[in-house]
Design a protein around this motif. Structure first.
Motif, PDB file in Angstrom:
ATOM      1  N   GLY A 103     102.093  45.161  60.315  1.00  0.00           N
ATOM      2  CA  GLY A 103     102.377  44.336  61.030  1.00  0.00           C
ATOM      3  C   GLY A 103     100.180  44.255  61.212  1.00  0.00           C
ATOM      4  N   ILE A 104     100.133  44.944  62.646  1.00  0.00           N
ATOM      5  CA  ILE A 104      98.871  44.946  62.710  1.00  0.00           C
ATOM      6  C   ILE A 104      97.668  45.247  61.797  1.00  0.00           C
ATOM      7  N   ILE A 105      98.150  46.890  61.357  1.00  0.00           N
ATOM      8  CA  ILE A 105      97.455  47.471  60.945  1.00  0.00           C
ATOM      9  C   ILE A 105      96.967  46.695  59.547  1.00  0.00           C
ATOM     10  N   PRO A 106      97.789  45.920  58.936  1.00  0.00           N
ATOM     11  CA  PRO A 106      97.764  45.349  57.346  1.00  0.00           C
ATOM     12  C   PRO A 106      97.211  44.219  57.840  1.00  0.00           C
ATOM     13  N   GLY A 107      97.531  43.332  58.513  1.00  0.00           N
ATOM     14  CA  GLY A 107      96.881  42.310  59.184  1.00  0.00           C
ATOM     15  C   GLY A 107      95.082  42.243  59.617  1.00  0.00           C
ATOM     16  N   LEU A 108      95.236  43.015  60.224  1.00  0.00           N
ATOM     17  CA  LEU A 108      93.445  43.668  60.347  1.00  0.00           C
ATOM     18  C   LEU A 108      92.676  43.729  58.895  1.00  0.00           C
ATOM     19  N   ILE A 109      93.571  44.930  58.143  1.00  0.00           N
ATOM     20  CA  ILE A 109      92.542  45.329  56.435  1.00  0.00           C
ATOM     21  C   ILE A 109      92.880  43.288  55.918  1.00  0.00           C
TER      22      ILE A 109
ATOM     23  N   ALA B 257     106.276  33.636  55.465  1.00  0.00           N
ATOM     24  CA  ALA B 257     105.015  33.100  54.947  1.00  0.00           C
ATOM     25  C   ALA B 257     103.819  34.114  55.149  1.00  0.00           C
ATOM     26  N   ALA B 258     103.782  34.716  55.820  1.00  0.00           N
ATOM     27  CA  ALA B 258     103.470  35.467  56.319  1.00  0.00           C
ATOM     28  C   ALA B 258     103.004  36.712  54.923  1.00  0.00           C
ATOM     29  N   TYR B 259     103.641  37.169  55.287  1.00  0.00           N
ATOM     30  CA  TYR B 259     105.133  38.606  54.675  1.00  0.00           C
ATOM     31  C   TYR B 259     104.880  38.059  52.972  1.00  0.00           C
ATOM     32  N   GLY B 260     105.216  36.715  52.327  1.00  0.00           N
ATOM     33  CA  GLY B 260     105.850  36.857  51.614  1.00  0.00           C
ATOM     34  C   GLY B 260     104.704  37.423  49.954  1.00  0.00           C
ATOM     35  N   PRO B 261     104.110  36.137  50.395  1.00  0.00           N
ATOM     36  CA  PRO B 261     102.557  36.657  49.656  1.00  0.00           C
ATOM     37  C   PRO B 261     102.125  38.331  49.074  1.00  0.00           C
ATOM     38  N   CYS B 262     102.387  38.783  50.117  1.00  0.00           N
ATOM     39  CA  CYS B 262     102.386  40.319  49.925  1.00  0.00           C
ATOM     40  C   CYS B 262     102.877  41.242  49.198  1.00  0.00           C
TER      41      CYS B 262
ATOM     42  N   ILE C 113      94.724  34.706  53.494  1.00  0.00           N
ATOM     43  CA  ILE C 113      95.426  33.879  53.800  1.00  0.00           C
ATOM     44  C   ILE C 113      96.824  34.114  54.515  1.00  0.00           C
ATOM     45  N   SER C 114      97.531  35.828  53.869  1.00  0.00           N
ATOM     46  CA  SER C 114      98.285  36.150  54.252  1.00  0.00           C
ATOM     47  C   SER C 114      98.132  37.230  55.224  1.00  0.00           C
ATOM     48  N   GLY C 115      96.875  37.575  55.104  1.00  0.00           N
ATOM     49  CA  GLY C 115      96.310  38.273  56.024  1.00  0.00           C
ATOM     50  C   GLY C 115      96.002  37.893  57.658  1.00  0.00           C
ATOM     51  N   TRP C 116      95.437  36.373  57.902  1.00  0.00           N
ATOM     52  CA  TRP C 116      95.293  35.636  58.638  1.00  0.00           C
ATOM     53  C   TRP C 116      96.982  35.050  59.065  1.00  0.00           C
ATOM     54  N   MET C 117      98.095  35.073  58.046  1.00  0.00           N
ATOM     55  CA  MET C 117      99.355  34.336  59.028  1.00  0.00           C
ATOM     56  C   MET C 117     100.284  35.697  59.052  1.00  0.00           C
TER      57      MET C 117
END
Lengths: 413, 55
Positions: A316-322, A228-233, A262-266
């Motif tokens: 994980g951490i880097i794309p999420g924070l961006i 769910a988190a990465y699919g939208p990316c 949304i993807s970032g927070w997931m």
């Protein structure tokens, strides 16, 4: 020549140029089909699988495309169940990508079982104690959902839509799409989860084995959450790729930024859970099995600690924070970097859970088993990519995939 | 696999697994049947809504 089929108010390249492109990609597709036929006619001796590697390269590809295709169920969930109406401008493309990913996954499974004519055995002689049976059920049903979601798009082709029955069918399917989307979310939760659960219950593989909640190991939830988190990316990265190839802006920035946020927070919440899971596994689960963390990342030519860093930090951490910062989302370079890193991150996670699991020695007399895929495995793994490119090209040319395209690219002449 | 088939057992595993499968298939089947039947009726009645929304 085919202008009558192209949606009104949009521009496409000439039919000759398009045919040339499709022809080139079809050559790659045929290479994959040839390799697939070799696997079916001559058997799995065409692969480099062995007693250590029961999962070939294509099973990694299978799990990776299922995770990357998770953008379809999660975007559908956000659009129809949560009510994020802005996402109606990207949901068609998310569905198309999901349709390609899931049909590819089923194709890969058809190659993997060796005798596809016996594929129905899994339904008729179901082993109800197997998580993979659940995966097969949910995967097949969810592919049905994606087909149902894709059909109205096809029926909205300029010529097909002139047929009153098709026009009404597309309309009525749109009306009840929330029901199908909810069913899809339900099915996805279980098949994504069970794919992870399979790894988590491998008692003989301390690299994958996890504690859990009731009957579910942590990996069950981590797989669903990560899809769910990465699919939208993946949906966003392919949107950007298509925009680059077509030279047009296809989706407005606010839609892209909403999905990215949304993807970032997931991703951030997932990666916190993943770090906690990894820490508990490294500090408690693996030592109870007689292993230290570095046993899994040393004394072999490939799997160093770098792969853990690549998955968790870089992917994980880097794309999420961006993605959770407004500055990051609004900066085109950072946005594209983040969505690509995210796709790499989840693909590495599936690689680790499918192939590194097999490589780690579990007995004192065992060795690290390395694996180099045969060309047939590589070709059958590239096959779905070529198929996907062709389906995206045909859909983009003949179907109204992007509702905002006309507004964003007005024809001046 | 259906109840009555020689491999069928009335236990929790079969009911949950096969029940889940049939539940999902029923929703998809009923949903599509509704859409097709309604489209047939709409077409016979000459209904032709030009302003339907996209996904």
């Amino acid at each position: 020549m085919d202008s009558a089929l192209i949606p009104k108010g949009v521009q496409r390249c000439s039919l000759g140029k398009f045919t040339l492109f499709i022809g080139a990609v079809s050559a790659v597709l045929l290479w994959g089909v040839y390799a697939m036929l070799l696997c079916w006619l001559k058997g799995l001796n065409q692969t480099n699988m062995n007693d250590y590697y029961g999962f070939a390269l294509w099973i990694w590809a299978d799990l990776a495309v299922i995770a990357l295709g998770g953008g379809a169920f999660f975007t559908g969930f956000l659009r129809y169940i949560v009510g994020k109406n802005e996402l109606k401008n990207i949901i068609n493309y998310a569905v198309l990508i999901g349709f390609i990913c899931y049909s590819s996954a089923l194709l890969i499974l058809a190659i993997d079982i060796g005798q596809p004519l016996r594929g129905w055995f899994i339904f008729w002689h179901a082993n109800v104690h197997s998580m993979l049976t659940e995966v097969a059920f949910c995967l097949s049903c969810y592919f049905g959902v994606l087909t149902i979601e894709y059909i109205p798009l096809v029926l909205e082709n300029r010529q097909l839509n002139k047929v009153p029955f098709f026009h009404n069918l597309a309309h009525n399917m749109h009306e009840v799409m929330a029901v199908f989307a909810a069913t899809g979310a339900f099915l996805s939760f279980f098949h994504q989860g069970s794919l992870g659960g399979v790894a988590g219950v491998l008692f003989g593989r301390p690299f994958a084995y996890r504690e859990g909640v009731f009957i579910w190991p942590w990996t069950f939830f981590l797989f669903t959450w990560s899809a769910a988190a990465y699919g939208p990316c993946f949906t966003l990265s392919l949107t950007k790729l298509l925009e680059k190839v077509s030279g047009k802006k296809l989706v407005k920035d606010n839609v892209v930024e909403l999905l990215a946020k949304i993807s970032g927070w997931m991703i951030i919440t997932y990666i916190i859970a993943k770090i906690a899971d990894t820490w508990y596994w490294a500090a408690v689960t693996a030592p109870e099995g007689g292993f230290t963390l570095m046993d899994f990342y040393s004394n072999n030519p490939l799997y160093g600690i770098w792969i853990l860093v690549l998955e968790i930090v870089i992917g994980g951490i880097i794309p999420g924070l961006i993605l959770i910062t407004e500055t990051g989302r609004k900066n085109k370079f950072l946005l594209i970097t983040a969505i690509i890193l995210a796709c790499i991150g989840v693909s590495v996670n599936r690689w680790v859970m499918v192939l590194q699991v097999m490589a780690v020695p579990v007995m004192s007399f065992d060795i690290w088993a390395m694996y180099i895929p045969s060309w047939q495995e590589v070709a059958t793994t590239i096959l779905p990519v070529a198929y996907g490119v062709i389906l995206v090209a045909l859909s983009y040319r003949y179907l109204p995939i992007f509702p905002q395209e006309r507004e964003l690219n007005p024809i001046t002449d | 696999m259906f109840p009555g088939f020689f491999e069928w057992i009335w236990d929790g595993g079969h009911m949950v697994f096969m029940g889940g499968l049939w539940y999902a298939l029923s929703i998809l089947g009923l949903g599509m049947t509704y859409c097709i039947v309604k489209s047939c009726i709409d077409t016979c009645q000459g209904g032709h809504d030009d302003n339907h929304g996209h996904h």
